[in-house]
Scaffold this motif. Sequence first.
Motif, PDB file in Angstrom:
ATOM      1  N   ALA A  84       7.862  44.756   5.938  1.00  0.00           N
ATOM      2  CA  ALA A  84       6.980  45.818   6.436  1.00  0.00           C
ATOM      3  C   ALA A  84       6.653  45.610   7.907  1.00  0.00           C
ATOM      4  CB  ALA A  84       5.703  45.852   5.598  1.00  0.00           C
ATOM      5  N   PRO A  85       7.647  45.634   8.799  1.00  0.00           N
ATOM      6  CA  PRO A  85       7.376  45.384  10.223  1.00  0.00           C
ATOM      7  C   PRO A  85       6.535  46.477  10.882  1.00  0.00           C
ATOM      8  CG  PRO A  85       9.654  46.074   9.894  1.00  0.00           C
ATOM      9  CD  PRO A  85       9.095  45.832   8.530  1.00  0.00           C
ATOM     10  N   ARG A  86       6.779  47.753  10.516  1.00  0.00           N
ATOM     11  CA  ARG A  86       6.000  48.836  11.121  1.00  0.00           C
ATOM     12  C   ARG A  86       4.525  48.733  10.732  1.00  0.00           C
ATOM     13  NH1 ARG A  86       8.262  53.310  13.423  1.00  0.00           N
ATOM     14  NH2 ARG A  86       6.506  54.588  12.758  1.00  0.00           N
ATOM     15  N   TRP A  87       4.295  48.470   9.422  1.00  0.00           N
ATOM     16  CA  TRP A  87       2.896  48.396   9.006  1.00  0.00           C
ATOM     17  C   TRP A  87       2.219  47.143   9.560  1.00  0.00           C
ATOM     18  CZ3 TRP A  87      -0.059  46.755   4.200  1.00  0.00           C
ATOM     19  CH2 TRP A  87      -1.350  47.314   4.243  1.00  0.00           C
ATOM     20  N   SER A  88       2.968  46.095   9.767  1.00  0.00           N
ATOM     21  CA  SER A  88       2.404  44.897  10.403  1.00  0.00           C
ATOM     22  C   SER A  88       1.822  45.244  11.766  1.00  0.00           C
ATOM     23  CB  SER A  88       3.478  43.808  10.545  1.00  0.00           C
ATOM     24  OG  SER A  88       3.796  43.237   9.305  1.00  0.00           O
ATOM     25  N   ARG A  89       2.589  46.004  12.537  1.00  0.00           N
ATOM     26  CA  ARG A  89       2.127  46.391  13.875  1.00  0.00           C
ATOM     27  C   ARG A  89       0.939  47.344  13.784  1.00  0.00           C
ATOM     28  NH1 ARG A  89       5.653  45.402  18.064  1.00  0.00           N
ATOM     29  NH2 ARG A  89       5.020  47.301  19.174  1.00  0.00           N
ATOM     30  N   SER A  90       0.997  48.260  12.840  1.00  0.00           N
ATOM     31  CA  SER A  90      -0.096  49.212  12.664  1.00  0.00           C
ATOM     32  C   SER A  90      -1.377  48.497  12.239  1.00  0.00           C
ATOM     33  CB  SER A  90       0.294  50.255  11.624  1.00  0.00           C
ATOM     34  OG  SER A  90      -0.785  51.113  11.339  1.00  0.00           O
ATOM     35  N   LEU A  91      -1.252  47.546  11.304  1.00  0.00           N
ATOM     36  CA  LEU A  91      -2.412  46.810  10.824  1.00  0.00           C
ATOM     37  C   LEU A  91      -2.991  45.931  11.929  1.00  0.00           C
ATOM     38  CD1 LEU A  91      -4.202  46.294   8.380  1.00  0.00           C
ATOM     39  CD2 LEU A  91      -2.612  44.489   7.666  1.00  0.00           C
ATOM     40  N   ALA A  92      -2.105  45.348  12.732  1.00  0.00           N
ATOM     41  CA  ALA A  92      -2.583  44.546  13.862  1.00  0.00           C
ATOM     42  C   ALA A  92      -3.421  45.403  14.805  1.00  0.00           C
ATOM     43  CB  ALA A  92      -1.401  43.933  14.607  1.00  0.00           C
ATOM     44  N   ALA A  93      -2.989  46.636  15.031  1.00  0.00           N
ATOM     45  CA  ALA A  93      -3.752  47.548  15.895  1.00  0.00           C
ATOM     46  C   ALA A  93      -5.103  47.885  15.277  1.00  0.00           C
ATOM     47  CB  ALA A  93      -2.944  48.818  16.137  1.00  0.00           C
ATOM     48  N   GLU A  94      -5.140  48.114  13.962  1.00  0.00           N
ATOM     49  CA  GLU A  94      -6.398  48.404  13.283  1.00  0.00           C
ATOM     50  C   GLU A  94      -7.372  47.234  13.414  1.00  0.00           C
ATOM     51  OE1 GLU A  94      -6.474  50.110   9.317  1.00  0.00           O
ATOM     52  OE2 GLU A  94      -4.343  50.580   9.518  1.00  0.00           O
ATOM     53  N   LEU A  95      -6.858  46.028  13.231  1.00  0.00           N
ATOM     54  CA  LEU A  95      -7.711  44.848  13.320  1.00  0.00           C
ATOM     55  C   LEU A  95      -8.295  44.687  14.716  1.00  0.00           C
ATOM     56  CD1 LEU A  95      -5.499  42.341  11.289  1.00  0.00           C
ATOM     57  CD2 LEU A  95      -7.749  43.188  10.604  1.00  0.00           C
ATOM     58  N   ALA A  96      -7.520  45.053  15.719  1.00  0.00           N
ATOM     59  CA  ALA A  96      -7.989  44.908  17.094  1.00  0.00           C
ATOM     60  C   ALA A  96      -8.942  46.018  17.500  1.00  0.00           C
ATOM     61  CB  ALA A  96      -6.794  44.889  18.045  1.00  0.00           C
ATOM     62  N   ASP A  97      -8.780  47.218  16.935  1.00  0.00           N
ATOM     63  CA  ASP A  97      -9.500  48.394  17.440  1.00  0.00           C
ATOM     64  C   ASP A  97     -10.765  48.746  16.672  1.00  0.00           C
ATOM     65  OD1 ASP A  97      -7.533  48.560  19.286  1.00  0.00           O
ATOM     66  OD2 ASP A  97      -6.407  50.146  18.260  1.00  0.00           O
TER      67      ASP A  97
END
Length: 514
Positions: A84-97
């Motif tokens: 799940a590379p796309r969701w990894s990046r999306s989740l990382a953004a959620e955690l930061a924002d």
Amino acid sequence: MSASANDSPERDYLPQLPAVEWVRAGAGGADRSVGPAEFSAVLLTVARDAEPGLRAAVVDALGSAEARWWLAVDDALRERWWSAPRWSRSLAAELADGEVEVLRLVVAGCHRDGRIREAAVVHLAEHAHPAALAVLALRTADWVPEVRQRARAAVDGWLRSSRGSLTQLTEMAFALRGRGQGAWLAERVEGVLRDLPLDGLEPLLTARDRRTRRAAYRAAMTGGLLSVRRLITAAMTDDDLPIRSLCARGAVQAATGPAQLRGLLVSRTALVRAEALQAVTAVGDLGAAEAALPDRHPLVRAIAQDRLRGSGADPAGSYRLLARREPPAPGVLAGLGETGGVEDAGLVRRWLAHPRARGRVEAVRALRRLGVTRSADLVPLLGDESGAVTRQVVAVLRHDLGGLDPEMLEALLRPGNAAHVRFAGYRLLTSGNAWQRLATNLRLIDDPDDRLRAGARADISTWLNRQAATTYHGPSRDRAAQLDKLIAHARPILGEDKIRLLRFHAGLHHQEAL
């Protein structure tokens, strides 16, 4: 951490959402047909795509899952995040924002990327949900120091604030103890338990996890928080042997008189009966020692015998009286074998026909202890209906093979006999002469009985690898002829290499050369 998922051309490879019932059953590990690897893939899909109600139900189920399930899911999720590379990046953004819901924090806390795990830990520290606490516990043993330190700080804060039951955290702590960085949490929790009052320990005293209950009982007993009645109840009813033994010792130490401990004398646990018997007889209650003489466990019998000897009584005399009853308890025969002499052989031998299999087993053992075994008395028991009896008889007869008729032993191997009877014959036939052993194994190499067949093949390999080279005497002429036929029959099963070795060690290679 702030990169958008839209910047990546990668795709996620996650399964479709299954039925709601499947997800709920698998979430807490209740459905044993759902493995951690299969569930972790679905969990990522649920956390990403499921409707809010299902996500809430899944996170609640995870909150009640066992520690061993959590450890397995944590490992499986770390591997599954590669898909799940796309969701990894999306989740990382959620955690930061911004704010992230608990289920997504849970799966992020089990990510393969340490930076995402660390960010998830920061957010998880703000939640009191049991699933959040479980992941924080996991991360206190994380292999990345930064993640580990943040998780430990969060758990320390949780412990100081006493926001809820320690049950799940304690279970996780002991499950993690064997890991490289896992000792910290277990030591921290044990320190907290020592300072808890009884009402704080109550949930842990009834926890499903045995290690949690053990720690809680140790803490409660150290603080003197449990009454004698409570200790006796646990010693009699808890399903964990160490807890029963621990509470029995605690009850003995806390009791004000032997009368309080009499209930423990009938415990199903030998260690509990032994603790109680020692305490009761220490104040001179020889009646309890006399009553414990026929106990089924040797430790309890030994304590009873010792107490009676200390008072000048003869335990063997008591056993003789009991052995004349119809029929005596198996523990009576065992005790007579432990305390009697050669003159008791006739009394014990009579009970080789005891109506209970355990009685016949103890009669054989008693004769062996007294040193008065006779093959003629024991051979009929090789056909006993109980495998426990035949095993005990074989253990005795293996030391007196010279007096046994080989034809009688071979008759035990007949296919119509019970499996344990055939195995008794096999063990005796393979315990003596090397060539008889080899012939017996070769006869059984394609036997329908799985146990005999596997045992015969394994024993042939063992003999070839370890003993054949030191078998200096050859087989007799008749035995050699028998082996020649049996080895030929075994050729399709054993293969040419083993057949050649067998013929060589049996001295049959000369005939082959001719």
